[in-house]
Every structure is written in structure tokens, then in C-alpha cells.
Design a protein around this motif. Structure first.
Motif, PDB file in Angstrom:
ATOM      1  N   LEU A  22       0.799  -1.269  -0.284  1.00  0.00           N
ATOM      2  CA  LEU A  22       0.014  -0.146   0.150  1.00  0.00           C
ATOM      3  C   LEU A  22       0.908   1.548   0.188  1.00  0.00           C
ATOM      4  N   ALA A  23       0.131   2.507  -0.031  1.00  0.00           N
ATOM      5  CA  ALA A  23       0.729   3.680   0.115  1.00  0.00           C
ATOM      6  C   ALA A  23       2.213   4.059   1.085  1.00  0.00           C
ATOM      7  N   ASP A  24       3.281   3.828   0.797  1.00  0.00           N
ATOM      8  CA  ASP A  24       4.249   4.590   1.941  1.00  0.00           C
ATOM      9  C   ASP A  24       4.095   5.026   3.442  1.00  0.00           C
ATOM     10  N   GLU A  25       2.990   5.716   3.031  1.00  0.00           N
ATOM     11  CA  GLU A  25       2.445   6.945   4.622  1.00  0.00           C
ATOM     12  C   GLU A  25       1.868   5.366   5.285  1.00  0.00           C
ATOM     13  N   LYS A  26       1.437   4.683   4.837  1.00  0.00           N
ATOM     14  CA  LYS A  26       0.685   3.943   6.213  1.00  0.00           C
ATOM     15  C   LYS A  26       1.034   3.124   7.010  1.00  0.00           C
ATOM     16  N   PRO A  27       0.928   2.483   7.588  1.00  0.00           N
ATOM     17  CA  PRO A  27       2.554   1.867   8.610  1.00  0.00           C
ATOM     18  C   PRO A  27       1.708   0.539   8.178  1.00  0.00           C
ATOM     19  N   ARG A  28       3.253  -0.798   8.686  1.00  0.00           N
ATOM     20  CA  ARG A  28       3.435  -1.933   8.498  1.00  0.00           C
ATOM     21  C   ARG A  28       3.231  -2.454   9.257  1.00  0.00           C
ATOM     22  N   VAL A  29       2.087  -3.100   9.569  1.00  0.00           N
ATOM     23  CA  VAL A  29       2.467  -3.880  10.418  1.00  0.00           C
ATOM     24  C   VAL A  29       2.868  -5.959  10.272  1.00  0.00           C
ATOM     25  N   GLY A  30       3.676  -6.546  11.060  1.00  0.00           N
ATOM     26  CA  GLY A  30       3.867  -7.403  10.816  1.00  0.00           C
ATOM     27  C   GLY A  30       2.870  -8.559  11.245  1.00  0.00           C
ATOM     28  N   LEU A  31       2.357  -9.128  11.156  1.00  0.00           N
ATOM     29  CA  LEU A  31       1.818 -10.501  12.443  1.00  0.00           C
ATOM     30  C   LEU A  31       1.974 -11.847  11.857  1.00  0.00           C
ATOM     31  N   ILE A  32       2.822 -12.433  12.811  1.00  0.00           N
ATOM     32  CA  ILE A  32       3.538 -13.511  12.541  1.00  0.00           C
ATOM     33  C   ILE A  32       2.570 -14.624  14.007  1.00  0.00           C
ATOM     34  N   MET A  33       1.734 -15.462  12.863  1.00  0.00           N
ATOM     35  CA  MET A  33       1.493 -16.707  13.185  1.00  0.00           C
ATOM     36  C   MET A  33       1.533 -18.149  13.721  1.00  0.00           C
ATOM     37  N   LYS A  34       1.333 -19.125  14.320  1.00  0.00           N
ATOM     38  CA  LYS A  34       1.468 -20.569  14.510  1.00  0.00           C
ATOM     39  C   LYS A  34       1.176 -21.550  12.784  1.00  0.00           C
ATOM     40  N   SER A  35       1.467 -22.074  13.382  1.00  0.00           N
ATOM     41  CA  SER A  35       1.057 -23.422  12.105  1.00  0.00           C
ATOM     42  C   SER A  35       0.074 -22.974  11.376  1.00  0.00           C
ATOM     43  N   GLU A  50      -9.615  -9.683   6.617  1.00  0.00           N
ATOM     44  CA  GLU A  50     -10.341  -8.780   6.872  1.00  0.00           C
ATOM     45  C   GLU A  50     -11.072  -8.057   7.088  1.00  0.00           C
ATOM     46  N   HIS A  51      -9.828  -7.890   8.625  1.00  0.00           N
ATOM     47  CA  HIS A  51      -9.640  -6.586   9.519  1.00  0.00           C
ATOM     48  C   HIS A  51      -8.982  -5.072   8.638  1.00  0.00           C
ATOM     49  N   GLN A  52      -7.831  -5.623   7.729  1.00  0.00           N
ATOM     50  CA  GLN A  52      -7.123  -5.240   6.498  1.00  0.00           C
ATOM     51  C   GLN A  52      -7.944  -3.960   5.760  1.00  0.00           C
ATOM     52  N   ALA A  53      -8.859  -5.170   5.255  1.00  0.00           N
ATOM     53  CA  ALA A  53      -9.530  -4.607   4.150  1.00  0.00           C
ATOM     54  C   ALA A  53     -10.745  -4.307   4.708  1.00  0.00           C
ATOM     55  N   LYS A  54     -11.278  -4.440   5.696  1.00  0.00           N
ATOM     56  CA  LYS A  54     -12.223  -2.815   6.153  1.00  0.00           C
ATOM     57  C   LYS A  54     -11.861  -1.801   7.143  1.00  0.00           C
ATOM     58  N   ARG A  55     -10.285  -1.847   7.646  1.00  0.00           N
ATOM     59  CA  ARG A  55      -9.511  -0.505   8.109  1.00  0.00           C
ATOM     60  C   ARG A  55      -9.168   0.411   6.603  1.00  0.00           C
ATOM     61  N   GLY A  56      -8.528  -0.557   6.240  1.00  0.00           N
ATOM     62  CA  GLY A  56      -7.636   0.120   4.724  1.00  0.00           C
ATOM     63  C   GLY A  56      -7.115   0.832   5.184  1.00  0.00           C
ATOM     64  N   ASP A  57      -6.017   1.659   6.526  1.00  0.00           N
ATOM     65  CA  ASP A  57      -5.114   2.795   6.573  1.00  0.00           C
ATOM     66  C   ASP A  57      -3.839   1.841   7.020  1.00  0.00           C
ATOM     67  N   TYR A  58      -3.401   0.547   6.857  1.00  0.00           N
ATOM     68  CA  TYR A  58      -2.142  -0.002   7.329  1.00  0.00           C
ATOM     69  C   TYR A  58      -2.191  -1.429   5.785  1.00  0.00           C
ATOM     70  N   GLU A  59      -0.873  -1.825   5.879  1.00  0.00           N
ATOM     71  CA  GLU A  59      -0.017  -2.930   5.029  1.00  0.00           C
ATOM     72  C   GLU A  59      -0.067  -4.001   5.656  1.00  0.00           C
ATOM     73  N   LEU A  60      -0.225  -4.853   5.653  1.00  0.00           N
ATOM     74  CA  LEU A  60      -0.357  -6.546   6.850  1.00  0.00           C
ATOM     75  C   LEU A  60       0.296  -7.351   5.907  1.00  0.00           C
ATOM     76  N   LEU A  61       1.467  -7.604   6.357  1.00  0.00           N
ATOM     77  CA  LEU A  61       2.654  -8.246   6.237  1.00  0.00           C
ATOM     78  C   LEU A  61       2.479  -9.919   7.038  1.00  0.00           C
TER      79      LEU A  61
END
Length: 306
Positions: A22-35, A50-61
Motif C-alpha cells: 500500500l501507500a508508503d505513508e500507511k503503517p506496516r504491521v507484521g503478523l506472526i502466527m503459528k501453524s 478482512e480487518h485490513q480490508a475494512k480499515r484500509g489504513d495499514y499494510e498487513l504482512l
């Protein structure tokens, strides 16, 4: 803090589920899950996307391990996110001690870290000089809800076994303790307690061996539903219909099993919402809010046949 109300670059050893850049100004969140072989974390990922799509104001990795014991992959993911310069890391640790050091490194790099689902080890945090809140359920209390349902049904002297999760994970230890609390409360006869590392096939094998050694087993306390599925399969293979099973997670696959009596109960910890809510908390801090403190409790609920 109060109870929450719930309504991409490849990394070696990990399954990448990252979002579109996404745009550079949006914060990037790294999500680390288990298996991601575990339906619980598959559903969690759906909720996060779905949460990332609904908010639309951050990048999800987002990344997930290939199996429950591959915690080195989670360490690699933290290192990768540090290199990428993400704004926040939201992590469900596979090993509560091993993840403390790399997460400390991330915090020193100025990254907001939120520990959710599985608590980091308190002593390891103390040794590393790390203060980090935990966002998650009362695993011991939840396991006791399921264990109590079994204890009430079997009564005093009921013969039970425990199928434990990964011994390196705090939630596995807490759930074992919760089951043991139920054993004490209802004066059950605990015949055996062994780990199956959260895995379905391993649970199938472990419980099959237990059943051979203790053919008089009346009840099974499985520390997650993935292992409960393996136990139910073993019970079916043995031609037994007299063994009660309780689990933890309320994954969709167990709903019909509870309704038709193959399982007695499970515990819902609202996994679809868990990562999404942890991300919200992380973004609040990224945007200048106060750091999280203590234990931010998330809800649990006993699930039985309707």
C-alpha cells in the motif's frame, strides 16, 4: 486493562500470506502466527485479512509456520520484519522463551511489539529486561471450563487422560494446569498426560497408544481441537463409543462432532477476531497511544451441544 469485546517477501520456513503493498505513508504491521495447518490459525488469518480490508489504513504482512514446533521460522520472521522496518509486529509465539530475545531486538529498533494469543515467558522477559503486555485469553480458566464439563459428566473417579500442546508454549502449560484443576475439583483419576505438540496426526498416535495401555479410559482432555480431531479418529478406529472428549478453540470442524456427541465440549476463544484486535491495539500505540501494560484479557466461552 479491561476485557476486550470481540464481535511480502518470502521468509525461509514460513508460509507468506502478506497483503498487497500500500501507500508508503500507511503503517506496516507484521503478523506472526503459528501453524497454518491448524484451522484455528487459518481462521485467524481470514479475520486479519478482512480487518485490513475494512480499515484500509495499514499494510498487513503476515506469515505462519509450517508446523507447530518450527519456532526458528518465527525468529527468522522477526529478523525479516526488522530488516523491512515495519512499524509493528503482532506475534503469537510458538515458544514462549525462545521468542523473547528476537522481540527485544525488534523493540530496540523502535518497532511496536504486541504479544497475543500465547504469552511470553515471564522469567525470560525478566532476564532480558523486557516489559511487554499480553493480549489474550485465560487459557487455564478456559481449560478448566472444558475439564469441568467432563468432570461433571463422569463424576468422581472418572478415568481420564490429557493430550498436551507444545511444552515450550505458555498456553499449552496453562491449559494442562486448567485440566489438572478439573481433575482435582472432580476427583478424577488421571491415567496419563502426554504432549502431541498441537498436531492432529500425532494426537491420533499418542492417544492410540494411551488406549492400548489404558483400555478403561472414559474421558480425554485435548489442549486444542486439532488434537481432539485426532483423538476422535482414534476412538472411531477402536470402535469405541463410550469415551468423552473435550477440546479448546471451537474450530468449525468440531461443531458437528459436538452436536452429534463425538465431542462433549470445546472452548471458544474467538480466534477469528484475535489477531485483528491485537493489530488495532498495536496501531493505537504506533499512532502515539500509551504502550500496553499487563494482561489485556480477551473473552472465552464454553461450547456444548445445542
Amino acid at each position: 486493562m479491561g476485557l476486550l469485546k470481540f464481535a511480502a517477501t518470502a521468509v525461509t520456513g514460513l508460509t507468506l500470506l502478506g497483503g498487497t503493498a500500500l501507500a508508503d505513508e500507511k503503517p506496516r504491521v507484521g503478523l506472526i502466527m503459528k501453524s497454518l495447518a491448524n484451522e484455528f490459525f487459518q481462521n485467524m488469518m481470514v479475520g486479519a485479512k478482512e480487518h485490513q480490508a475494512k480499515r484500509g489504513d495499514y499494510e498487513l504482512l503476515a506469515v505462519g509456520m509450517q508446523n507447530e514446533t518450527d519456532f526458528e521460522s518465527q525468529i527468522n520472521a522477526v529478523e525479516n520484519f526488522i530488516t523491512q522496518g515495519v512499524d509493528a509486529i503482532v506475534v503469537a509465539p510458538a515458544d514462549s522463551r525462545a521468542m523473547v530475545r528476537p522481540l527485544k531486538k525488534a523493540m530496540k529498533a523502535g518497532i511496536v511489539v504486541v504479544n497475543f494469543d500465547v504469552a511470553l515467558d515471564a522469567e525470560a522477559k525478566k532476564q532480558q529486561g523486557v516489559e511487554l503486555a499480553f493480549v489474550g485469553p485465560d487459557n487455564r480458566g478456559g481449560a478448566k471450563l472444558a475439564g469441568d464439563a467432563l468432570g461433571k459428566t463422569l463424576g468422581k473417579g472418572g478415568k481420564v487422560v490429557i493430550i498436551e500442546g507444545n511444552p515450550g508454549a505458555d498456553n499449552a502449560n496453562q491449559r494442562r494446569l486448567g485440566f489438572e484443576d478439573s481433575v482435582a475439583t472432580y476427583e478424577l483419576n488421571l491415567l496419563d498426560s502426554r504432549t502431541a505438540h498441537w498436531e492432529t496426526e500425532e494426537a491420533n498416535s499418542v492417544f492410540s497408544n494411551m488406549l492400548t495401555a489404558h483400555p478403561d479410559i472414559q474421558g480425554v482432555m485435548a489442549a486444542n481441537d486439532s488434537m481432539a480431531l485426532g483423538v476422535v479418529k482414534a476412538i472411531e478406529s477402536a470402535g469405541r463409543e463410550d469415551i468423552l472428549v473435550v477440546g479448546f478453540d471451537n474450530i468449525p470442524a468440531v461443531t458437528p462432532m459436538i452436536n452429534d456427541g463425538q465431542m462433549l465440549a470445546t472452548v471458544d476463544q474467538f480466534g477469528t477476531d484475535m489477531a485483528a484486535n491485537a493489530i488495532d491495539l498495536a496501531l493505537e500505540v504506533v499512532q502515539g497511544g500509551e504502550p500496553l501494560k499487563g494482561w489485556v484479557k480477551t473473552p472465552i466461552s464454553l461450547v456444548v451441544a445445542q
